[in-house]
Design a protein around this motif. Structure first.
Motif, PDB file in Angstrom:
ATOM      1  N   SER A  93       0.825  -1.210   0.000  1.00 31.95           N
ATOM      2  CA  SER A  93       0.000   0.000   0.000  1.00 31.95           C
ATOM      3  C   SER A  93       0.858   1.259   0.000  1.00 31.95           C
ATOM      4  CB  SER A  93      -0.886  -0.055   1.240  1.00 31.95           C
ATOM      5  OG  SER A  93      -1.027   1.184   1.824  1.00 31.95           O
ATOM      6  N   CYS A  94       0.269   2.365  -0.434  1.00 31.58           N
ATOM      7  CA  CYS A  94       0.959   3.665  -0.380  1.00 31.58           C
ATOM      8  C   CYS A  94       0.925   4.223   1.035  1.00 31.58           C
ATOM      9  CB  CYS A  94       0.293   4.650  -1.327  1.00 31.58           C
ATOM     10  SG  CYS A  94      -1.332   5.168  -0.753  1.00 31.58           S
ATOM     11  N   GLY A 154      -1.839   5.019   2.526  1.00 29.88           N
ATOM     12  CA  GLY A 154      -3.102   5.750   2.682  1.00 29.88           C
ATOM     13  C   GLY A 154      -4.138   4.897   3.397  1.00 29.88           C
ATOM     14  N   CYS A 155      -4.327   3.665   2.919  1.00 27.79           N
ATOM     15  CA  CYS A 155      -5.313   2.781   3.554  1.00 27.79           C
ATOM     16  C   CYS A 155      -4.866   2.376   4.959  1.00 27.79           C
ATOM     17  CB  CYS A 155      -5.553   1.546   2.693  1.00 27.79           C
ATOM     18  SG  CYS A 155      -6.561   1.887   1.241  1.00 27.79           S
ATOM     19  N   GLY A 213      -9.358  -1.328   0.484  1.00 30.11           N
ATOM     20  CA  GLY A 213      -8.955  -0.372  -0.546  1.00 30.11           C
ATOM     21  C   GLY A 213      -8.937  -1.021  -1.917  1.00 30.11           C
ATOM     22  N   ILE A 214      -8.959  -0.190  -2.936  1.00 30.27           N
ATOM     23  CA  ILE A 214      -9.086  -0.688  -4.301  1.00 30.27           C
ATOM     24  C   ILE A 214      -7.826  -1.440  -4.762  1.00 30.27           C
ATOM     25  CG2 ILE A 214      -8.335   1.422  -5.477  1.00 30.27           C
ATOM     26  CD1 ILE A 214     -11.323  -0.771  -6.447  1.00 30.27           C
ATOM     27  N   CYS A 215      -6.666  -1.109  -4.184  1.00 28.55           N
ATOM     28  CA  CYS A 215      -5.437  -1.849  -4.552  1.00 28.55           C
ATOM     29  C   CYS A 215      -5.549  -3.304  -4.117  1.00 28.55           C
ATOM     30  CB  CYS A 215      -4.207  -1.217  -3.900  1.00 28.55           C
ATOM     31  SG  CYS A 215      -3.758   0.371  -4.594  1.00 28.55           S
ATOM     32  N   PHE A 234      -2.637   0.564  -9.867  1.00 29.53           N
ATOM     33  CA  PHE A 234      -1.353  -0.087 -10.178  1.00 29.53           C
ATOM     34  C   PHE A 234      -1.517  -1.403 -10.934  1.00 29.53           C
ATOM     35  CE2 PHE A 234      -0.854   2.205  -6.099  1.00 29.53           C
ATOM     36  CZ  PHE A 234      -0.004   3.196  -6.537  1.00 29.53           C
ATOM     37  N   GLY A 276     -12.675   1.949  -1.960  1.00 35.12           N
ATOM     38  CA  GLY A 276     -12.173   3.278  -1.616  1.00 35.12           C
ATOM     39  C   GLY A 276     -10.691   3.433  -1.873  1.00 35.12           C
ATOM     40  N   CYS A 277     -10.281   4.666  -2.086  1.00 37.38           N
ATOM     41  CA  CYS A 277      -8.878   5.038  -2.270  1.00 37.38           C
ATOM     42  C   CYS A 277      -8.724   6.436  -1.690  1.00 37.38           C
ATOM     43  CB  CYS A 277      -8.499   5.017  -3.749  1.00 37.38           C
ATOM     44  SG  CYS A 277      -6.797   5.533  -4.071  1.00 37.38           S
ATOM     45  N   ALA A 278      -8.348   6.566  -0.486  1.00 37.13           N
ATOM     46  CA  ALA A 278      -8.186   5.468   0.469  1.00 37.13           C
ATOM     47  C   ALA A 278      -9.553   5.022   1.007  1.00 37.13           C
ATOM     48  CB  ALA A 278      -7.327   5.934   1.628  1.00 37.13           C
TER      49      ALA A 278
HETATM   50  S1  SF4 Z   1      -6.339   2.120  -2.435  1.00 41.96           S
HETATM   51 FE1  SF4 Z   1      -5.450   4.203  -2.686  1.00 41.96          FE
HETATM   52  S2  SF4 Z   1      -4.903   4.841  -0.607  1.00 41.96           S
HETATM   53 FE2  SF4 Z   1      -5.220   2.601  -0.549  1.00 41.96          FE
HETATM   54  S3  SF4 Z   1      -3.187   1.729  -0.858  1.00 41.96           S
HETATM   55 FE3  SF4 Z   1      -4.143   1.895  -2.896  1.00 41.96          FE
HETATM   56  S4  SF4 Z   1      -3.457   3.907  -3.712  1.00 41.96           S
HETATM   57 FE4  SF4 Z   1      -3.078   3.903  -1.491  1.00 41.96          FE
END
Ligand code: SF4
Length: 144
Positions: A17-18, A20-21, A83-85, A92, A114-116
């Protein structure tokens, strides 16, 4: 929600994850959102965990870690992709090293969009996970 016979123990893993989540997952543990009111205990040990909260997509670096964590959790267990990732790979998903969402490697029971992902959505996902955990426990007890 069904009556819970024990406090559910949660393992949180940040796959790729970045952050954010993950910040939103941690916000759920603060007094403002207070998931502990559901009796939830946050653990760092997969052998103690009933529910895996996972963020980020699956890639070459984390695939074995995710499999390993999941295999160490005792049955019954529930996986929540946050989260959507974690759900699909998100923005990505077409990267050369991204295989997709968490369900590419382990079964996912609950998808939190969600993102996040917002804390309210994460709590909703955790409450759904508690219901699924109870169902799985009941099914296991019937087979004994
Ligand atoms: S869903 Fe958005 S906030 Fe969550 S890890 Fe992926 S890029 Fe980051």
């Amino acid at each position: 929600m069904a009556y819970l016979k024990k406090s559910p123990w949660i393992l949180h893993y940040d796959g790729s994850s970045c952050n954010g989540c993950d910040i939103e997952v941690l916000a759920c543990l603060t007094p403002m959102y207070d998931v502990e009111r559901f009796g939830i205990v946050n653990t760092g040990n997969p052998k103690h965990a009933d529910i895996l909260l996972i963020t980020g997509s699956i890639n070459e670096q984390n695939i074995e870690v995710v499999k390993n964590l999941y295999s160490q959790m005792p049955n019954p267990k529930v996986v929540v992709a946050i989260g959507i990732c974690a759900t699909s790979g998100g923005v990505f998903r077409e990267c050369y090293n991204v295989m997709g969402g968490v369900d590419k490697v382990i079964p996912v029971d609950v998808y939190v969009p969600g993102c996040a992902a917002r804390p309210e959505s994460i709590i909703d996902g955790v409450v759904k996970a508690l219901g699924i955990l109870e169902q799985k426990k009941t099914e296991m007890d019937k087979k004994r």
